[in-house]
Motif scaffolding. Structure first.
Motif, PDB file in Angstrom:
ATOM      1  N   ILE A 202       1.931   6.332  -7.262  1.00  0.00           N
ATOM      2  CA  ILE A 202       0.649   7.310  -7.668  1.00  0.00           C
ATOM      3  C   ILE A 202       1.214   8.723  -7.432  1.00  0.00           C
ATOM      4  CG2 ILE A 202      -1.519   8.236  -7.093  1.00  0.00           C
ATOM      5  CD1 ILE A 202      -2.459   5.008  -6.784  1.00  0.00           C
TER       6      ILE A 202
ATOM      7  N   VAL B 225      -4.470  -1.864 -11.794  1.00  0.00           N
ATOM      8  CA  VAL B 225      -3.821  -3.058 -10.736  1.00  0.00           C
ATOM      9  C   VAL B 225      -3.725  -4.324 -11.394  1.00  0.00           C
ATOM     10  CG1 VAL B 225      -4.158  -3.709  -8.391  1.00  0.00           C
ATOM     11  CG2 VAL B 225      -4.793  -1.316  -8.887  1.00  0.00           C
TER      12      VAL B 225
ATOM     13  N   HIS C  51      -8.101  -1.113  -2.645  1.00  0.00           N
ATOM     14  CA  HIS C  51      -7.424   0.127  -2.104  1.00  0.00           C
ATOM     15  C   HIS C  51      -7.269   0.950  -3.110  1.00  0.00           C
ATOM     16  CE1 HIS C  51      -5.148   2.560   0.565  1.00  0.00           C
ATOM     17  NE2 HIS C  51      -4.334   2.771  -0.510  1.00  0.00           N
ATOM     18  N   PHE C  52      -6.687   0.554  -4.301  1.00  0.00           N
ATOM     19  CA  PHE C  52      -6.239   1.315  -5.579  1.00  0.00           C
ATOM     20  C   PHE C  52      -7.301   1.083  -6.695  1.00  0.00           C
ATOM     21  CE2 PHE C  52      -2.149   0.017  -3.454  1.00  0.00           C
ATOM     22  CZ  PHE C  52      -1.636   1.159  -3.369  1.00  0.00           C
TER      23      PHE C  52
ATOM     24  N   ARG D  46      -8.004   4.155  -9.256  1.00  0.00           N
ATOM     25  CA  ARG D  46      -6.747   5.137  -9.247  1.00  0.00           C
ATOM     26  C   ARG D  46      -5.754   4.928 -10.155  1.00  0.00           C
ATOM     27  NH1 ARG D  46      -5.532   5.204  -3.260  1.00  0.00           N
ATOM     28  NH2 ARG D  46      -4.236   7.042  -3.868  1.00  0.00           N
TER      29      ARG D  46
ATOM     30  N   GLY E 205       2.284   1.587  -3.425  1.00  0.00           N
ATOM     31  CA  GLY E 205       1.523   2.017  -4.366  1.00  0.00           C
ATOM     32  C   GLY E 205       1.216   3.604  -4.542  1.00  0.00           C
ATOM     33  N   GLU E 206       0.967   3.875  -3.080  1.00  0.00           N
ATOM     34  CA  GLU E 206       0.643   5.279  -2.981  1.00  0.00           C
ATOM     35  C   GLU E 206       2.045   6.419  -3.388  1.00  0.00           C
ATOM     36  OE1 GLU E 206      -1.861   6.737  -2.098  1.00  0.00           O
ATOM     37  OE2 GLU E 206      -3.247   4.964  -1.480  1.00  0.00           O
TER      38      GLU E 206
ATOM     39  N   ASN F 248      -6.273  -4.569  -4.404  1.00  0.00           N
ATOM     40  CA  ASN F 248      -7.350  -4.109  -5.538  1.00  0.00           C
ATOM     41  C   ASN F 248      -8.253  -3.277  -5.050  1.00  0.00           C
ATOM     42  OD1 ASN F 248      -8.074  -4.430  -8.231  1.00  0.00           O
ATOM     43  ND2 ASN F 248      -9.796  -5.513  -7.655  1.00  0.00           N
TER      44      ASN F 248
ATOM     45  N   ILE G  67       0.903  -1.239   0.077  1.00  0.00           N
ATOM     46  CA  ILE G  67      -0.102  -0.077  -0.126  1.00  0.00           C
ATOM     47  C   ILE G  67       0.933   1.137  -0.028  1.00  0.00           C
ATOM     48  CG2 ILE G  67      -1.773   1.199   1.242  1.00  0.00           C
ATOM     49  CD1 ILE G  67      -2.778  -1.303  -0.080  1.00  0.00           C
TER      50      ILE G  67
END
Length: 401
Positions: A297, A336, A329-330, A333, A293-294, A327, A290
């Motif tokens: 992004i 994935v 969470h994102f 955005r 990924g953040e 999946n 997480i």
């Protein structure tokens, strides 16, 4: 025991992607690869080691068949010059040194050209796995428990308990057996998976046999050898060299960049506008998914790139529950996707092996990986790891951004 590896196509697709780039850019590079079993309670017997030797010898007697090369040449980014090289290529048993002088009872090291030794990794690990599980346990009981667990987890997708979106099977190196991997891919292809989408397998032979997509990305060896194998390079810039040569070889094709060879933070120093635009996405293989990924992004946004146009590919120790949470969470955005290995290819009533085969030297020089978590690297020389870490730290501290 029957031959475990029955075709030179029986490896992960990224081995051919990297192999082509090696062939065109670094044909004289040499590498050393070292096997390691991370399980503390596993012991390979002399009989197992003898069988592993026999299986690797049988693998080294294989050559490519024309229909296999025809299939490989249909991969969009594979070039005729590399296919012609493979037509003449076969593994060399002389490149292998296999012994018993380790706590686990098995040592394997390969030495030779990078072109050769890179292609040995996946078949060697598949052989070690299958020999161990067939000789240490009642294999019929294991395959029965494997199929039972496989059916249970497919049901979790079919009834929409989990929605993991697009995913691929990445388990060749740690599979229970060739039979088990084929069973898993066949069932995933045929099943109704709800909102989840089975994309394909990294096993090129299995993709050819079952009519699914062969999938794969670059591996850590590419960044380590390109960035650290040239003694003139500052290893803190390993990613820049690796990305530059990859774009020269493939342009905008085959563009999923691996971020954690020398930490993702250092990777992002080189993954600026040009590379972030050219590469279709990035792959996560260590650290908190997480947080990673953040970070990706936010990085894309800082460059004015819409993250929704890029793929975040997750491949670190996944099961369907973890993939479902990532999946969710994102979702919306970014694109994935997941590469799921052991959970699909070797989930039985007994623990899977945690075995690896890593590049430990290139052109006679130590190479190392410093990933986003401790414990995933492997290097024979702690002084080199210290040097690499100091290079990274100096760059991150002193380089103007």
């Amino acid at each position: 025991m029957e031959n475990i590896i029955q075709s030179l196509l029986e490896t992960d697709l990224y081995k051919f992607s990297m192999g082509q780039a090696i062939y065109h850019n670094f044909p004289d590079y040499t590498t050393t690869w070292t096997f390691k079993c991370r399980n503390k309670d596993v012991k390979f017997t002399k009989e197992m080691v003898d069988e592993i030797k026999n299986q690797i010898l049988a693998y080294c007697n294989l050559t490519f068949k024309e229909d296999e090369l025809t299939y490989l040449s249909k991969v969009t980014w594979i070039k005729k010059s590399y296919v012609d090289f493979l037509r003449l290529w076969h593994p060399r048993y002389e490149d292998f040194t296999i012994g018993t002088d380790a706590d686990c009872g098995l040592t394997i090291e390969t030495n030779g050209t990078w072109l050769n030794t890179s292609l040995y990794e996946i078949p060697t690990l598949a052989i070690v796995n299958e020999v161990y599980f067939r000789m240490a346990y009642d294999y019929k009981e294991l395959i029965a428990s494997f199929e039972e667990k496989l059916d249970e987890k497919i049901k979790l997708l079919s009834d929409k308990t989990y929605n993991i979106g697009a995913f691929s099977e990445f388990g060749l190196r740690r599979r229970l057996s060739a039979e088990a991997q084929e069973l898993a891919v066949k069932k995933l292809k045929e099943a109704n998976l709800g909102d989840s989408i089975f994309v394909g397998t990294s096993n090129v032979l299995l993709a050819k046999k079952l009519g699914v997509n062969p999938v794969g990305t670059m591996a850590h060896e590419w960044i380590m050898c390109v960035g650290q194998g040239n003694h003139k390079h500052n290893p803190a810039y390993s990613n820049w060299y690796a990305l530059d040569y990859w774009v020269k070889e493939y342009g905008i094709l085959n563009g999923t960049a691996l971020t954690d060879a020398i930490t993702t933070d250092c990777f992002l120093r080189d993954f600026q506008l040009t590379y972030s635009t050219l590469f279709s996405g990035v792959r996560h293989d260590s650290g908190d998914p997480i947080e990673w990924g953040e970070k990706m992004i936010n990085h894309y946004k800082s460059l004015g790139i819409d993250p929704a146009t890029k793929t975040l590919l997750f491949s670190d120790s996944l099961d369907f529950k973890r993939a479902n949470d990532i999946n969710a969470h994102f979702k919306g955005r970014a694109k994935v996707a997941f590469g799921i290995g052991t959970y699909i290819a070797n989930d039985t009533k007994v623990p899977a092996l945690n075995i690896v085969m890593k590049t430990t030297a290139c052109n006679g020089q130590d190479v190392a990986k410093i990933s986003d978590v401790a414990g995933k690297g492997m290097c024979k020389n702690p002084d080199y790891v210290d040097y690499l870490q100091r290079c990274i730290d100096w760059r991150m501290t002193h380089e103007k951004v």
